[in-house]
Design a protein around this motif. Structure first.
Motif, PDB file in Angstrom:
ATOM      1  N   TRP A   1      40.634  37.054  72.332  1.00 30.79           N
ATOM      2  CA  TRP A   1      40.334  38.419  71.912  1.00 30.79           C
ATOM      3  C   TRP A   1      38.901  38.504  71.405  1.00 30.79           C
TER       4      TRP A   1
ATOM      5  N   LEU B   1      40.423  42.349  74.179  1.00 31.67           N
ATOM      6  CA  LEU B   1      39.272  42.856  74.921  1.00 31.67           C
ATOM      7  C   LEU B   1      39.743  43.817  76.019  1.00 31.67           C
ATOM      8  N   GLY B   2      38.809  44.348  76.770  1.00 35.62           N
ATOM      9  CA  GLY B   2      39.162  45.212  77.884  1.00 35.62           C
ATOM     10  C   GLY B   2      39.409  46.632  77.453  1.00 35.62           C
ATOM     11  N   ASP B   3      40.447  47.247  78.015  1.00 38.19           N
ATOM     12  CA  ASP B   3      40.678  48.672  77.788  1.00 38.19           C
ATOM     13  C   ASP B   3      41.645  48.946  76.636  1.00 38.19           C
TER      14      ASP B   3
END
Length: 253
Positions: free
Chosen positions: A28, A43-45
């Protein structure tokens, strides 16, 4: 009205060290909303708060962890025997150490983070294949059935199983980690790790706090002073905070 578990709060002498460990352990990212606070989120969306993950807030405090086992810990999921072996090795390289909590000969591995907070790396289990890296937030308790009654009313998660030995919840959306209460003795020291709860947008936080009190929660003075969250304890004394921030911002409870 309802509340949802949105993060696990870990007290630490050094929030940056412990926060960075957990970010690396879970894959993360880290941020910081204030000095002495490290926020660890996917992380990401991913957008906080979201049912697919219970995030981690690490908050600096002056007191070191005692030798007593934490009453709350994280179980990490693995997908195969080789994944389990590789993950344990990677966590050891990040600074985790073996921990003995009286587990004996078990198929999972018990470790501690750089400040001694215990956690488990589970052997592959089918039930946890879709949880993400955190399989479960696990809470030691005296009476799982009593915890099922209180937490079943306190949060909007679904109760999946309750016996004399455990009570198991998961988000009603059927995603993210489980919340498990396991029979394992009585509370003897202040909690080093606790759950933060968040009302939904438009809900009345003071009314939610009062609802928890009617369910059996009690007020808790941790020296927090005038803050935007409310510190409470469930009927067995497990600490929890009802956050006051708007969705999209966490708290340093």
């Amino acid at each position: 009205m309802a509340l949802r578990p949105v993060q696990v709060n870990i007290k630490a002498l050094d929030d940056t060290v412990v926060g960075r460990f957990w970010a690396e352990a879970l894959g993360w990212g880290v941020s910081s909303e204030a000095p002495g606070v490290t926020n660890v989120e996917p992380l990401g969306d991913f957008v906080w708060p979201g049912p697919s993950a219970v995030c981690i807030d690490v908050v600096t405090v002056p007191e070191a962890k005692t030798v007593a086992k934490n009453r709350m810990h994280l179980d990490l999921a693995t997908t195969s025997a080789s994944h389990h072996t590789d993950l344990v090795a990677r966590l050891r390289a990040l600074g985790a150490t073996p921990a003995d909590v009286g587990q004996g000969d078990v198929p999972w591995t018990v470790l501690a983070d750089p400040e001694g907070n215990e956690f488990c790396v589970l052997e592959p289990r089918e039930i946890y294949r879709d949880t993400g890296p955190v399989a479960a937030v696990v809470v030691d308790c005296e009476d799982p059935r009593a915890m099922a009654r209180f937490w079943g009313e306190a949060v909007d998660w679904t109760l999946h199983d309750v016996t004399d030995e455990r009570a198991v919840f998961r988000s009603a959306e059927g995603v993210g980690p489980y919340l498990e209460f396991l029979r394992d003795g009585v509370k003897t020291v202040p909690d080093r790790v606790h759950i933060d709860l968040l009302p939904y947008a438009g809900d009345d936080r003071p009314a939610e706090v009062e609802r928890l009190r009617r369910l059996g929660a009690t007020d808790l003075d941790l020296g927090q002073g005038d803050v935007s969250w409310t510190c409470l304890a469930d009927p067995e004394g497990h600490e929890m905070c009802v956050l006051g921030g708007a969705a999209g911002s966490s708290s340093q409870s």
